[in-house]
Design a protein around this motif. Structure first.
Motif, PDB file in Angstrom:
ATOM      1  N   ASN A   1      36.451  38.163  46.153  1.00  0.00           N
ATOM      2  CA  ASN A   1      37.201  38.540  44.951  1.00  0.00           C
ATOM      3  C   ASN A   1      36.252  39.241  43.994  1.00  0.00           C
ATOM      4  O   ASN A   1      35.159  38.741  43.723  1.00  0.00           O
ATOM      5  N   VAL A   2      36.687  40.357  43.480  1.00  0.00           N
ATOM      6  CA  VAL A   2      35.907  41.024  42.436  1.00  0.00           C
ATOM      7  C   VAL A   2      36.769  41.249  41.185  1.00  0.00           C
ATOM      8  O   VAL A   2      36.253  41.315  40.080  1.00  0.00           O
ATOM      9  N   LEU A   3      38.084  41.330  41.384  1.00  0.00           N
ATOM     10  CA  LEU A   3      39.024  41.445  40.274  1.00  0.00           C
ATOM     11  C   LEU A   3      39.795  40.131  40.131  1.00  0.00           C
ATOM     12  O   LEU A   3      39.921  39.366  41.090  1.00  0.00           O
ATOM     13  N   ASP A   4      40.338  39.893  38.942  1.00  0.00           N
ATOM     14  CA  ASP A   4      41.112  38.680  38.708  1.00  0.00           C
ATOM     15  C   ASP A   4      42.350  38.668  39.596  1.00  0.00           C
ATOM     16  O   ASP A   4      42.955  39.715  39.857  1.00  0.00           O
ATOM     17  N   GLY A   5      42.713  37.457  40.009  1.00  0.00           N
ATOM     18  CA  GLY A   5      43.941  37.318  40.777  1.00  0.00           C
ATOM     19  C   GLY A   5      43.727  36.623  42.096  1.00  0.00           C
ATOM     20  O   GLY A   5      42.666  36.069  42.380  1.00  0.00           O
ATOM     21  N   LEU A   6      44.790  36.651  42.879  1.00  0.00           N
ATOM     22  CA  LEU A   6      44.840  35.913  44.131  1.00  0.00           C
ATOM     23  C   LEU A   6      44.733  36.867  45.317  1.00  0.00           C
ATOM     24  O   LEU A   6      45.401  37.890  45.370  1.00  0.00           O
ATOM     25  N   GLU A   7      43.871  36.503  46.263  1.00  0.00           N
ATOM     26  CA  GLU A   7      43.745  37.219  47.527  1.00  0.00           C
ATOM     27  C   GLU A   7      44.193  36.268  48.635  1.00  0.00           C
ATOM     28  O   GLU A   7      43.675  35.166  48.748  1.00  0.00           O
ATOM     29  N   GLU A   8      45.174  36.714  49.433  1.00  0.00           N
ATOM     30  CA  GLU A   8      45.693  35.852  50.485  1.00  0.00           C
ATOM     31  C   GLU A   8      45.345  36.422  51.846  1.00  0.00           C
ATOM     32  O   GLU A   8      45.495  37.619  52.091  1.00  0.00           O
ATOM     33  N   LYS A   9      44.895  35.520  52.723  1.00  0.00           N
ATOM     34  CA  LYS A   9      44.529  35.934  54.077  1.00  0.00           C
ATOM     35  C   LYS A   9      44.897  34.807  55.029  1.00  0.00           C
ATOM     36  O   LYS A   9      44.116  33.890  55.263  1.00  0.00           O
TER      37      LYS A   9
ATOM     38  N   LEU B   1      31.354  27.218  51.053  1.00  0.00           N
ATOM     39  CA  LEU B   1      30.344  27.691  50.111  1.00  0.00           C
ATOM     40  C   LEU B   1      30.920  28.762  49.201  1.00  0.00           C
ATOM     41  O   LEU B   1      31.499  29.738  49.675  1.00  0.00           O
ATOM     42  N   CYS B   2      30.732  28.565  47.907  1.00  0.00           N
ATOM     43  CA  CYS B   2      31.085  29.556  46.895  1.00  0.00           C
ATOM     44  C   CYS B   2      29.799  30.307  46.540  1.00  0.00           C
ATOM     45  O   CYS B   2      28.746  29.688  46.345  1.00  0.00           O
ATOM     46  N   ALA B   3      29.858  31.626  46.475  1.00  0.00           N
ATOM     47  CA  ALA B   3      28.657  32.413  46.186  1.00  0.00           C
ATOM     48  C   ALA B   3      29.006  33.577  45.278  1.00  0.00           C
ATOM     49  O   ALA B   3      30.010  34.261  45.491  1.00  0.00           O
ATOM     50  N   VAL B   4      28.152  33.814  44.289  1.00  0.00           N
ATOM     51  CA  VAL B   4      28.348  34.907  43.347  1.00  0.00           C
ATOM     52  C   VAL B   4      27.296  35.981  43.598  1.00  0.00           C
ATOM     53  O   VAL B   4      26.109  35.674  43.766  1.00  0.00           O
ATOM     54  N   ARG B   5      27.724  37.220  43.630  1.00  0.00           N
ATOM     55  CA  ARG B   5      26.777  38.338  43.747  1.00  0.00           C
ATOM     56  C   ARG B   5      26.412  38.789  42.343  1.00  0.00           C
ATOM     57  O   ARG B   5      27.301  39.018  41.503  1.00  0.00           O
TER      58      ARG B   5
ATOM     59  N   ALA C   1      23.026  43.255  39.938  1.00  0.00           N
ATOM     60  CA  ALA C   1      22.208  44.223  40.671  1.00  0.00           C
ATOM     61  C   ALA C   1      22.695  44.399  42.094  1.00  0.00           C
ATOM     62  O   ALA C   1      22.289  45.345  42.782  1.00  0.00           O
ATOM     63  N   GLY C   2      23.526  43.487  42.561  1.00  0.00           N
ATOM     64  CA  GLY C   2      24.099  43.589  43.900  1.00  0.00           C
ATOM     65  C   GLY C   2      23.128  43.321  45.016  1.00  0.00           C
ATOM     66  O   GLY C   2      23.390  43.662  46.169  1.00  0.00           O
ATOM     67  N   ASN C   3      22.000  42.681  44.672  1.00  0.00           N
ATOM     68  CA  ASN C   3      20.990  42.504  45.705  1.00  0.00           C
ATOM     69  C   ASN C   3      20.860  41.077  46.206  1.00  0.00           C
ATOM     70  O   ASN C   3      20.031  40.813  47.066  1.00  0.00           O
ATOM     71  N   LYS C   4      21.676  40.147  45.677  1.00  0.00           N
ATOM     72  CA  LYS C   4      21.565  38.796  46.189  1.00  0.00           C
ATOM     73  C   LYS C   4      22.825  38.002  45.901  1.00  0.00           C
ATOM     74  O   LYS C   4      23.588  38.315  44.980  1.00  0.00           O
ATOM     75  N   LEU C   5      23.030  36.977  46.731  1.00  0.00           N
ATOM     76  CA  LEU C   5      24.070  35.990  46.508  1.00  0.00           C
ATOM     77  C   LEU C   5      23.434  34.714  45.983  1.00  0.00           C
ATOM     78  O   LEU C   5      22.382  34.298  46.476  1.00  0.00           O
TER      79      LEU C   5
ATOM     80  N   ASN D   1      29.142  40.559  40.136  1.00  0.00           N
ATOM     81  CA  ASN D   1      29.534  41.682  40.982  1.00  0.00           C
ATOM     82  C   ASN D   1      30.269  41.162  42.206  1.00  0.00           C
ATOM     83  O   ASN D   1      30.015  41.593  43.324  1.00  0.00           O
ATOM     84  N   GLY D   2      31.131  40.164  41.984  1.00  0.00           N
ATOM     85  CA  GLY D   2      31.956  39.664  43.074  1.00  0.00           C
ATOM     86  C   GLY D   2      31.657  38.222  43.441  1.00  0.00           C
ATOM     87  O   GLY D   2      30.543  37.725  43.249  1.00  0.00           O
ATOM     88  N   LEU D   3      32.678  37.550  43.966  1.00  0.00           N
ATOM     89  CA  LEU D   3      32.551  36.149  44.376  1.00  0.00           C
ATOM     90  C   LEU D   3      33.019  36.020  45.820  1.00  0.00           C
ATOM     91  O   LEU D   3      34.061  36.563  46.186  1.00  0.00           O
ATOM     92  N   PHE D   4      32.233  35.328  46.616  1.00  0.00           N
ATOM     93  CA  PHE D   4      32.497  35.168  48.042  1.00  0.00           C
ATOM     94  C   PHE D   4      32.744  33.694  48.365  1.00  0.00           C
ATOM     95  O   PHE D   4      32.163  32.796  47.746  1.00  0.00           O
ATOM     96  N   TRP D   5      33.577  33.463  49.355  1.00  0.00           N
ATOM     97  CA  TRP D   5      33.726  32.144  49.962  1.00  0.00           C
ATOM     98  C   TRP D   5      33.342  32.246  51.436  1.00  0.00           C
ATOM     99  O   TRP D   5      33.759  33.160  52.147  1.00  0.00           O
ATOM    100  N   TYR D   6      32.543  31.256  51.867  1.00  0.00           N
ATOM    101  CA  TYR D   6      32.117  31.169  53.258  1.00  0.00           C
ATOM    102  C   TYR D   6      32.455  29.785  53.806  1.00  0.00           C
ATOM    103  O   TYR D   6      32.454  28.789  53.073  1.00  0.00           O
TER     104      TYR D   6
END
Lengths: 110, 110
Positions: free
Chosen positions: B49-57, B87-91, B94-98, B30-35
């Protein structure tokens, strides 16, 4: 707006003692999560609370417990402290968009 | 369960580009986070990121391929202040934890 506040910032406890850590989420956020981060590792999920109810629990012993109050602040309790409980304890204020972490409580067990 | 792998350490030169890879095996996604996390501090949010592809910021970009269980974080125009753990983290579904990887320590040299 204040971010996520945690207290205390540091503390030192003796093996066998009990500790209570506190967290206030971002205003308007109803969900709080707790993570343990041992030095050199990524954070590990301990608990999530939403609207005062436990919504998830990680692989931690029953010595770890938590609760959330009507104002959405939270406490993490750890009983019978072990040396291995020495870590940075992070609280995250969670919303649908993501997770904002507090600065953590550095717990040292001696 | 979840298993997340990322390199332990990377070194790069100021002004250069560094790519940090993250592979994951999950029972739900349910999504991937970078910290970003500086030593002794809280993780700070970089990307989601939750959908495939590139997110630029700005100088940071993150890519996701859900079919391959793969993500990367790209840091461009490296600055000395970018020396930190990432840190790479996957949700979970259930959306209740990384679930976090162990973190990649990036050292930027002059």
């Amino acid at each position: 707006d204040a971010g996520v506040t945690q207290s205390p910032t540091h503390l030192i406890k003796t093996r066998g003692q009990q500790v209570t850590l506190r967290c206030s989420p971002i205003s308007g956020h109803k969900s709080v999560s707790w993570y343990q981060q041992v030095l050199g590792q990524g954070p590990q999920f301990i608990f999530q609370y939403y609207e005062k109810e436990e919504r998830g629990r990680g692989n931690f012993p029953d010595r770890f417990s938590a609760r959330q109050f009507p104002n959405y602040s939270s406490e993490l309790n750890v009983n019978a402290l072990l040396l291995g409980d020495s870590a940075l304890y992070l609280c995250a204020s969670t919303s649908r968009d993501g997770y904002t972490f507090g600065s953590g409580t550095r717990l040292t067990v001696v | 369960g979840q298993n997340i792998d990322q390199p332990t350490e990377m070194t790069a030169t100021e002004g250069a580009i560094v790519q940090i890879n993250c592979t994951y095996q999950t029972s739900g996604f349910n999504g991937l986070f970078w910290y970003q996390q500086h030593a002794g501090e809280a993780p700070t949010f970089l990307s989601y990121n939750v959908l495939d592809g590139l997110e630029e910021k700005g100088r940071f970009s993150s890519f996701l391929s859900r079919s391959k269980g793969y993500s990367y974080l790209l840091l461009k125009e490296l600055q000395m202040k970018d020396s930190a753990s990432y840190l790479c983290a996957v949700r979970g579904a259930a959306g209740n934890k990384l679930t976090f990887g162990g973190g990649t320590r990036v050292l930027v040299k002059p």
